[in-house]
Design a protein around this motif. Structure first.
Motif: not given
Length: 283
Positions: A70-75
Motif C-alpha cells: 500500500l505504501g508503494l502504491i501511495l508513493l
C-alpha cells in the motif's frame, strides 16, 4: 588516477592470494560475512517441513508486506504531492520493512527481524492515513490497524510463560552430564527449546541439525543427538501453552549411549552430516 588506484588494489589482492593465503581467507570471510544473513532461508525451511510454521512470524510478515504494498502504491500515485522529506521517510520505511520481512532471510535472522518490522511499517501506516483522502478507506484502514493491535493483547495477558521441559525431565537431564567427557569439545544436536536447558546444565555447545556445516563439525571432538521421549513442557511454535517443537531425528547409524524414560542420547558417527543432509533432501 582512478586506474592507478584500481591497479594498486588488484596488485595487493593478487599478492595476498598467491603469497599469503591466511590473510586472503580472512579478508574474503569479512567481505562475505554480510551474505550469511541469507544462508538457510526461512521460506525454504518452511516449505521443506524442516521448520514449523510459526503463526506470529506469518502474521507479522503478512501485515508488514501488505502495508509495504500500500505504501508503494501511495508513493507512486502521489509522488508529486508528497513533500520531499516525507517522501524520503516513506521510501526509507518501505525499504526497511521489505528487508525485515524478506522471505529469503536466514531462519535465525528472520525469527528476530520479522518481529521488528512493525516499527517501519507503523510509519508507512501513518503516511497512508495522512494521504488517503477517501473517508471510508481511511476509517477502514484505521479500524484494521486497531484490530491488529488489539488482538494480540488478550493472548499475551492470558497465555503466560511456560518451561519447555518438565521438572522431572530437568532432574533427569542432570544425569546426562556423566556421559560427557569434555564439554568444551562437545556439541549436542537437539530440538528448539531443549537446547537452552542442555547448554545451561551440561555446559556444552548446542545446535539444531539443519544449521550445521562441515566447518562447524570440525570444531568438536564429540557430537551427540539428544531426543526427548517424555516430560515435554508447554512451549512450542505457537508459544507458551502449545505443543513442543519437533524432536530431532537420530540417524540409524548413530550409537545410543544413554536412554531412559525421558531422553535418548546418541553419539553421531563420522559422516553423520552427509547422512543428515541426504535425509533433509529426501523430505
Amino acid at each position: 588516477m582512478a586506474l592507478l588506484l584500481f591497479l594498486a588494489v588488484v596488485s595487493v589482492l593478487a599478492f595476498l592470494f598467491f603469497f599469503d593465503p591466511g590473510r586472503w581467507e580472512t579478508l574474503t570471510s569479512v567481505i562475505m560475512r554480510p551474505l550469511k544473513i541469507f544462508a538457510q532461508p526461512i521460506i525454504v525451511g518452511m516449505l521443506n517441513g524442516q521448520i514449523p510454521l510459526m503463526p506470529p512470524l506469518i502474521f507479522c510478515s503478512l501485515v508488514a508486506n501488505s502495508l509495504a504494498i500500500l505504501g508503494l502504491i501511495l508513493l507512486v500515485k502521489k509522488r508529486k504531492e508528497i513533500p520531499v522529506q516525507e517522501k524520503t521517510l516513506l521510501l526509507a520505511s518501505l525499504l526497511v520493512t521489505i528487508f525485515l520481512v524478506f522471505p529469503f532471510l536466514g531462519t535465525e535472522w528472520a525469527n528476530r527481524l520479522y518481529l521488528m518490522a512493525y516499527l517501519p511499517a507503523s510509519l508507512i501506516l501513518i503516511l497512508l492515513l495522512k494521504y488517503i483522502y477517501k473517508k471510508w478507506l481511511k476509517i477502514l484502514l484505521a479500524v484494521l490497524a486497531l484490530i491488529i493491535m488489539i488482538i494480540p493483547t488478550p493472548i499475551v495477558i492470558i497465555v503466560r510463560g511456560a518451561p519447555s521441559i518438565s521438572e522431572d525431565a530437568y532432574r533427569d537431564l542432570l544425569k546426562l552430564k556423566t556421559e560427557i567427557i569434555d564439554p568444551s569439545k562437545t556439541l549436542i544436536i537437539t530440538r528448539h527449546g531443549l537446547e537452552w536447558w542442555t547448554a545451561w546444565l551440561m555446559k556444552v555447545d548446542v545446535a539444531q541439525g539443519w544449521g550445521l556445516t562441515e566447518k562447524d563439525v570440525d570444531k568438536y571432538h564429540d557430537i551427540y543427538y539428544l531426543k526427548q521421549k517424555s516430560g515435554h513442557g508447554n512451549f512450542g511454535p505457537l508459544g507458551p501453552g502449545g505443543p513442543s517443537f519437533p524432536e530431532v531425528e537420530i540417524p540409524s547409524q548413530s550409537k545410543i549411549v544413554y536412554e531412559d524414560e525421558f531422553f535418548i542420547l546418541a553419539k553421531a558417527l563420522p559422516g553423520f552430516l552427509q547422512y543428515y543432509q541426504k535425509e533433509k533432501k529426501r523430505k
